[in-house]
Design an enzyme around this catalytic site. Structure first.
Site, short mmCIF file in Angstrom:
data_model
loop_
_atom_site.label_atom_id
_atom_site.label_comp_id
_atom_site.label_asym_id
_atom_site.label_seq_id
_atom_site.Cartn_x
_atom_site.Cartn_y
_atom_site.Cartn_z
N ARG A 15 90.08 13.73 28.90
CA ARG A 15 89.43 13.16 27.60
C ARG A 15 88.27 14.24 27.24
O ARG A 15 88.47 14.81 26.14
CB ARG A 15 88.92 11.93 27.78
CG ARG A 15 88.45 11.03 26.43
CD ARG A 15 87.18 11.49 25.73
NE ARG A 15 86.04 11.29 26.79
CZ ARG A 15 84.69 11.57 26.62
NH1 ARG A 15 84.39 12.13 25.27
NH2 ARG A 15 83.85 11.36 27.44
N ASP A 16 87.00 14.34 27.89
CA ASP A 16 85.97 14.98 27.08
C ASP A 16 86.46 16.60 27.25
O ASP A 16 85.90 17.38 26.38
CB ASP A 16 84.99 14.92 28.37
CG ASP A 16 83.45 15.04 27.60
OD1 ASP A 16 83.21 15.83 26.67
OD2 ASP A 16 82.51 14.34 28.12
N HIS A 208 76.23 11.68 33.42
CA HIS A 208 77.34 12.16 32.76
C HIS A 208 76.67 13.47 32.23
O HIS A 208 76.04 13.28 31.19
CB HIS A 208 78.06 11.31 31.54
CG HIS A 208 78.86 11.99 30.61
ND1 HIS A 208 80.29 11.82 31.06
CD2 HIS A 208 78.92 13.05 29.56
CE1 HIS A 208 81.00 12.33 29.83
NE2 HIS A 208 80.26 13.09 29.15
N HIS A 210 76.50 17.50 30.92
CA HIS A 210 77.25 18.69 30.42
C HIS A 210 76.27 19.67 30.84
O HIS A 210 74.82 19.76 31.35
CB HIS A 210 77.10 18.58 29.02
CG HIS A 210 78.17 17.82 28.49
ND1 HIS A 210 79.56 18.11 28.25
CD2 HIS A 210 78.28 16.51 28.30
CE1 HIS A 210 80.34 17.06 27.67
NE2 HIS A 210 79.61 15.91 27.96
N CYS A 241 81.63 18.34 23.34
CA CYS A 241 81.78 17.22 22.19
C CYS A 241 81.88 17.89 20.72
O CYS A 241 80.92 18.70 20.40
CB CYS A 241 80.76 16.17 22.46
SG CYS A 241 80.72 15.06 20.74
P1 HMG Z 1 85.95 6.93 9.49
O1 HMG Z 1 86.46 7.90 8.67
O2 HMG Z 1 84.54 6.48 9.07
O3 HMG Z 1 86.67 5.69 9.36
O4 HMG Z 1 85.93 7.19 11.04
P2 HMG Z 1 86.96 4.71 8.39
O5 HMG Z 1 86.74 3.28 9.27
O6 HMG Z 1 86.21 4.92 6.90
O7 HMG Z 1 88.58 4.91 8.31
C1 HMG Z 1 89.28 6.13 7.43
C2 HMG Z 1 90.62 6.24 8.08
O8 HMG Z 1 90.74 6.28 9.42
C3 HMG Z 1 91.39 4.96 7.65
O9 HMG Z 1 92.81 5.48 7.54
C4 HMG Z 1 91.58 4.23 8.91
O10 HMG Z 1 92.41 3.44 9.27
C5 HMG Z 1 91.51 5.36 9.86
P3 HMG Z 1 93.25 5.35 5.94
O11 HMG Z 1 93.13 4.02 5.53
O12 HMG Z 1 92.41 6.25 5.39
O13 HMG Z 1 94.78 5.89 6.29
N1 HMG Z 1 90.97 5.02 11.40
C6 HMG Z 1 91.44 5.26 12.53
N2 HMG Z 1 92.75 5.91 12.81
C7 HMG Z 1 92.84 5.89 14.18
N3 HMG Z 1 91.93 5.25 15.08
C8 HMG Z 1 90.86 4.88 14.73
C9 HMG Z 1 90.64 4.75 13.50
N4 HMG Z 1 89.47 4.36 12.98
C10 HMG Z 1 89.79 4.54 11.54
N5 HMG Z 1 90.01 4.36 15.83
C11 HMG Z 1 85.45 6.69 13.22
C12 HMG Z 1 85.08 6.52 11.79
C13 HMG Z 1 84.45 5.91 14.20
C14 HMG Z 1 87.06 6.14 13.53
C15 HMG Z 1 85.50 8.10 13.49
O14 HMG Z 1 84.01 8.64 13.24
C16 HMG Z 1 85.87 8.71 14.90
O15 HMG Z 1 87.00 8.61 15.30
N6 HMG Z 1 84.75 8.94 15.89
C17 HMG Z 1 84.95 9.20 17.25
C18 HMG Z 1 84.25 10.51 17.45
C19 HMG Z 1 84.80 11.04 18.87
O16 HMG Z 1 85.73 10.90 19.31
N7 HMG Z 1 83.59 11.82 19.64
C20 HMG Z 1 83.91 12.39 20.62
C21 HMG Z 1 83.67 11.32 21.97
S1 HMG Z 1 81.98 10.83 22.35
C22 HMG Z 1 81.59 12.19 23.51
O17 HMG Z 1 82.35 13.01 23.57
C23 HMG Z 1 80.37 11.91 24.09
C24 HMG Z 1 80.44 11.36 25.50
O18 HMG Z 1 81.42 12.38 26.34
C25 HMG Z 1 79.14 11.17 26.32
C26 HMG Z 1 78.21 12.32 26.32
O19 HMG Z 1 78.71 13.22 26.69
O20 HMG Z 1 77.11 12.19 25.99
C27 HMG Z 1 81.32 10.03 25.51
MG MG Z 2 80.56 14.12 27.13
#
Ligand code: HMG
Ligand code: MG
Length: 302
Positions: A15-16, A208, A210, A241
């Site tokens: 994933r990450d 966690h 990096h 990320c």
């Molecule tokens: P948004 O664009 O604001 O969503 O994204 P929305 O609610 O306005 O919806 C827009 C469209 O997206 C809609 O579709 C929704 O249905 C669709 P439309 O009507 O336009 O056809 N939608 C989705 N589709 C699939 N799956 C979903 C979903 N939600 C809405 N879940 C959202 C808001 C939260 C979804 C977006 O910002 C997002 O996906 N963020 C995730 C970012 C991410 O994955 N970051 C990396 C992981 S975190 C990380 O790496 C840190 C970590 O490792 C720890 C560390 O290192 O600190 C964990």
């Molecule tokens: Mg991470």
């Protein structure tokens, strides 16, 4: 405090590691990687995220990966969930464990999941309550615990309070993310001391790290010294990320295992088999491993 005699590794590479990859990795290749990781003895593996494919296209196939896995009963397969839509998709895919992910700073929270910190805690509290009712376990993440790419220094007291909120919401553990790898042994120590003063059980925490600044292993060691017995790591040091520009991969799982071996800490992972998984994904990505241990052992073997 004495260091733990056994440590659980949470393997976050699929994933990450792969969420930040510009090279395409197919569903079959992801499945093979996860199965090789299982074969090395890892018992908790993050397999993907049910996030917006517009924001993170690399994870768009997470349902297909999850469906295609030959599940091993002894292994917990986790997926990230950012909102109700992601939760519904994960539940429909039949997952038994999710991870919700909040952040310490407002700017990172907005960029990563499009809402404020307090909105995210409310959102994740609701998702956690539903998940627990439906028999799905929930892990929590908190990003930017040792510094933020947009807001700089963070206050350990704020990190501690948010950690407590995620635990109160029902997360069985909170993974403390040094998202940009900026922390040091000193700042890790200060944070974990603050957690200790607030009576947070270190066994409900994970570290966690990096490795952007090359401090990850020493920060992991400090966490062990505070009684933290869950460490997140990524095979071959994959990772990053997309919303933390410049951040490099997680601490390499191979390097953590080598350090744990040196400390006589049990972990259940076979380093040689883990290296097989690392070699496999490095081959897929056409890139050298980021693990110093894997590189050193490979040199000795040739
Ligand atoms: P948004 O664009 O604001 O969503 O994204 P929305 O609610 O306005 O919806 C827009 C469209 O997206 C809609 O579709 C929704 O249905 C669709 P439309 O009507 O336009 O056809 N939608 C989705 N589709 C699939 N799956 C979903 C979903 N939600 C809405 N879940 C959202 C808001 C939260 C979804 C977006 O910002 C997002 O996906 N963020 C995730 C970012 C991410 O994955 N970051 C990396 C992981 S975190 C990380 O790496 C840190 C970590 O490792 C720890 C560390 O290192 O600190 C964990
Ligand atoms: Mg991470």
């Amino acid at each position: 405090m004495t260091i733990p005699s056994r440590v659980k590794i949470v393997e976050v590479g699929p994933r990450d590691g792969l969420q930040n990859e510009s090279n395409p990795v197919s569903v079959d290749e992801k499945i093979k990687l996860i199965e090789l990781l299982c074969a090395s003895g890892l018992s908790t593996i993050e397999t993907g995220s049910f996030v917006s494919p517009r924001h993170v296209p690399q994870m768009a196939d997470s349902a297909a990966v999850y469906a295609g896995l030959q599940k091993d009963n002894g292994v917990n397969y986790q997926v990230l969930v950012p909102n109700q839509r992601g939760y519904a998709d994960a539940q429909a895919a039949g997952v038994s464990e999710i991870a919700v992910f909040a952040a310490v700073t407002e700017t990172f929270s907005q960029k990563n999941i499009g809402c404020s910190v307090s909105e995210s805690i409310k959102r994740f509290t609701d998702i956690t309550a539903t998940a627990l009712q439906q028999g799905i376990k929930v892990r929590g993440y908190l990003s930017c615990v040792l510094g933020c790419p947009y807001e700089g220094e963070v206050n350990p007291a704020v990190v501690t309070a948010l950690t407590q909120q995620l635990l109160n919401a029902g997360c069985y553990e909170v993974s403390l993310g040094d998202t940009i790898g900026i922390g040091t042994a000193g700042s890790t120590n200060a944070l974990l001391q603050c957690m200790q003063q607030s009576s947070i059980n270190p066994e409900q925490l994970a570290m966690h790290c990096h490795d952007t600044y090359g401090q990850a292993l020493s920060n992991v060691l400090v966490a062990l010294q505070h009684g933290v017995n869950t460490i997140d790591a990524s095979v071959s040091g994959l990772g990053g990320c997309p919303f933390a520009p410049g951040a490099s991969g997680n601490v390499a799982t191979e390097d953590v295992i080598y350090m744990l071996n040196g400390l006589g800490i049990e972990h259940g992972v076979d380093l040689a088999k883990l290296m097989t998984a690392g070699n496999y994904i490095s081959g897929v990505l056409k890139r050298d491993t980021q693990s110093s241990v894997a590189r050193a052992i490979a040199r000795k073997l040739t």
